[in-house]
Scaffold this motif. Structure first.
Motif, mmCIF file in Angstrom:
data_model
loop_
_atom_site.group_PDB
_atom_site.id
_atom_site.type_symbol
_atom_site.label_atom_id
_atom_site.label_comp_id
_atom_site.label_asym_id
_atom_site.label_seq_id
_atom_site.Cartn_x
_atom_site.Cartn_y
_atom_site.Cartn_z
ATOM 1 N N ARG A 149 0.907 -4.058 -10.714
ATOM 2 C CA ARG A 149 0.829 -5.364 -10.057
ATOM 3 C C ARG A 149 -0.173 -6.283 -10.753
ATOM 4 O O ARG A 149 0.127 -7.467 -10.996
ATOM 5 N N CYS A 194 -4.117 -2.205 -1.863
ATOM 6 C CA CYS A 194 -2.898 -2.491 -2.626
ATOM 7 C C CYS A 194 -1.870 -1.414 -2.300
ATOM 8 O O CYS A 194 -1.437 -0.638 -3.155
ATOM 9 N N CYS A 201 -3.298 -8.658 0.066
ATOM 10 C CA CYS A 201 -3.782 -9.530 -1.013
ATOM 11 C C CYS A 201 -4.856 -10.510 -0.523
ATOM 12 O O CYS A 201 -5.768 -10.861 -1.278
ATOM 13 N N CYS A 204 -8.088 -8.791 -0.823
ATOM 14 C CA CYS A 204 -8.233 -7.934 -2.007
ATOM 15 C C CYS A 204 -9.401 -8.411 -2.875
ATOM 16 O O CYS A 204 -9.490 -9.591 -3.201
ATOM 17 N N VAL A 207 -8.174 -10.109 -6.240
ATOM 18 C CA VAL A 207 -7.023 -11.022 -6.161
ATOM 19 C C VAL A 207 -7.068 -12.094 -7.261
ATOM 20 O O VAL A 207 -6.027 -12.492 -7.801
ATOM 21 N N CYS A 210 -5.197 -10.955 -10.347
ATOM 22 C CA CYS A 210 -3.898 -10.306 -10.162
ATOM 23 C C CYS A 210 -2.738 -11.232 -10.543
ATOM 24 O O CYS A 210 -2.479 -12.240 -9.877
ATOM 25 N N GLU A 218 4.340 -9.479 -5.996
ATOM 26 C CA GLU A 218 3.701 -8.188 -5.675
ATOM 27 C C GLU A 218 4.639 -7.232 -4.935
ATOM 28 O O GLU A 218 4.573 -6.017 -5.117
HETATM 29 S S1 SF4 Z 1 -3.874 -9.092 -5.074
HETATM 30 FE FE1 SF4 Z 1 -2.782 -7.780 -6.500
HETATM 31 S S2 SF4 Z 1 -4.063 -5.957 -6.665
HETATM 32 FE FE2 SF4 Z 1 -4.746 -7.057 -4.855
HETATM 33 S S3 SF4 Z 1 -3.567 -6.150 -3.160
HETATM 34 FE FE3 SF4 Z 1 -2.409 -7.933 -3.891
HETATM 35 S S4 SF4 Z 1 -0.977 -7.079 -5.364
HETATM 36 FE FE4 SF4 Z 1 -2.571 -5.553 -5.074
#
Ligand code: SF4
Length: 362
Positions: A149, A194, A201, A204, A207, A210, A218
């Protein structure tokens, strides 16, 4: 390929992990043996399930020497219920190598540690980074999902090529300081933020790095080819009780599925198999037994990674007394707890044995 700002990514990931990581028993010290045991137990198994198994295992086998000297049956007994029992046998075989060839010290190079039984690239990376602080990647399913991702990698993660690609990317991304925390942070991110469905997200910590989130893809990642559905096997499983009230158990072969675990005799069946065919098969297999009556007592379904067992359980009462030895034994039902049984047969101990054999004895 998409890029990540290495230093900023390391900083954001480590700050999040070091502020808020879970308090797990194998993280209390950097003992490579304990990390090793925990990593083997954690394969295919959830953290919450592993904790009590880990604590019991380490209290019984606190050092590589203690595990190397233990009887295999005692090791399997402590592992009972965790599944994938070859993990326990391989762990003990590898620990024997460590005591014989490395003076009881878990080796600290990739080459040596990878030569041990049951240690693949993931486990090697976990032990080397967490216990020895070496910048070696530890790529499990969680890490593959996170990296796919973060970098919008569309290769099928079920293929070895994808794992090798991610390992190579991580070799450049792992800090030389804090390598263990970095690897654990990636795993933890995959396990708690994740996640496969509905990644968090909005909260996260990485983020801003990403690419999947930036492109809104995602939920399409990672790409993973569908596995073949498991094949179903049907078994007539028998709790054979002789005239003395003892139960027949047998040990599985030394290799293959559930190797060396104990079980109740199983006869493969099809839709047509009835009680008569069952009695016929049993009397052929165990000469000298005289069946009094047969009762269907239970149905058990157990899903392995590639097979499903559908088991019809029959209580088979014998008219006579039976003597067996070696890999087939007649046991008082209360003594079954001393032997390692797989989860599916444990369900028979809790069901047919507890209710129909012990429960109806008086
Ligand atoms: S931002 Fe990217 S790494 Fe973070 S949870 Fe979402 S998909 Fe996963």
């Amino acid at each position: 390929m998409k890029q990540i700002q290495t230093t900023a990514f390391q900083h954001d990931l480590l700050t999040w992990y070091q502020a808020d990581n879970r308090d797990l028993p194998w993280r209390k010290d950097q003992d490579p043996y304990k990390i090793w045991v925990s990593e083997i137990m954690l394969q295919q198994t959830r953290v919450e399930t592993v904790i009590p198994y880990f604590n019991r295992f380490i209290s019984l086998f606190p050092t590589p020497e203690a595990l190397a000297e233990a009887a295999e049956e005692d090791v399997l007994k402590v592992w009972e219920g965790l599944g994938y029992y070859s993990r326990a046998r391989n762990l003990q075989a590898a620990v024997k190598e460590v005591t014989a060839d490395y003076g009881g010290k878990v080796p600290d190079t990739e080459k040596e540690i990878r030569s041990l039984r049951g240690i693949g690239p993931y486990t090697a990376g976990a032990i080397l980074s967490i216990a020895y602080g070496k910048p070696v990647p530890a790529v499990d399913g969680n890490v593959m999902r996170v990296m796919s991702r973060l970098l919008t990698l569309y290769d099928d993660i079920a293929k070895p090529k994808a794992r090798i690609q991610i390992e190579n990317i991580l070799r450049d991304l792992i800090p030389t300081e804090d390598a263990g925390d970095f690897n654990q942070a990636l795993m933890e991110l995959g396990a708690t933020v994740c996640t496969p469905k509905n990644p968090q997200c909005l909260t996260c910590p990485v983020v801003s790095h990403c690419h999947a989130r930036a492109e809104g893809v995602e939920s399409l990642l990672p790409v993973k080819a569908k596995k073949k559905p498991p094949r179903t096997e049907r078994w007539q499983t028998t709790v054979i009780v002789d005239a003395d009230g003892r139960v027949l158990i047998q040990k599985r072969p030394e290799t293959g599925l559930l190797a060396n675990m104990w079980e109740f005799p199983m006869i493969e069946s099809d839709e047509q198999s009835g009680e008569e065919a069952l009695i016929d098969a049993l009397t052929k297999r165990y000469s000298g037994i005289a069946v009094d009556h047969v009762t269907h007592t239970q149905q058990v379904r157990h899903v392995f990674s590639h097979i499903v067992w559908e088991m019809d359980v029959f209580l088979v009462r014998l008219k006579n007394r039976v003597s067996l030895s070696g890999d087939e034994l007649m046991m008082p039902p209360e003594e079954l707890t001393y032997y390692p049984f797989s989860v599916s047969h444990q369900k028979i101990i809790d069901g047919t044995i507890a209710e129909e054999v012990i429960g109806k004895r008086s």
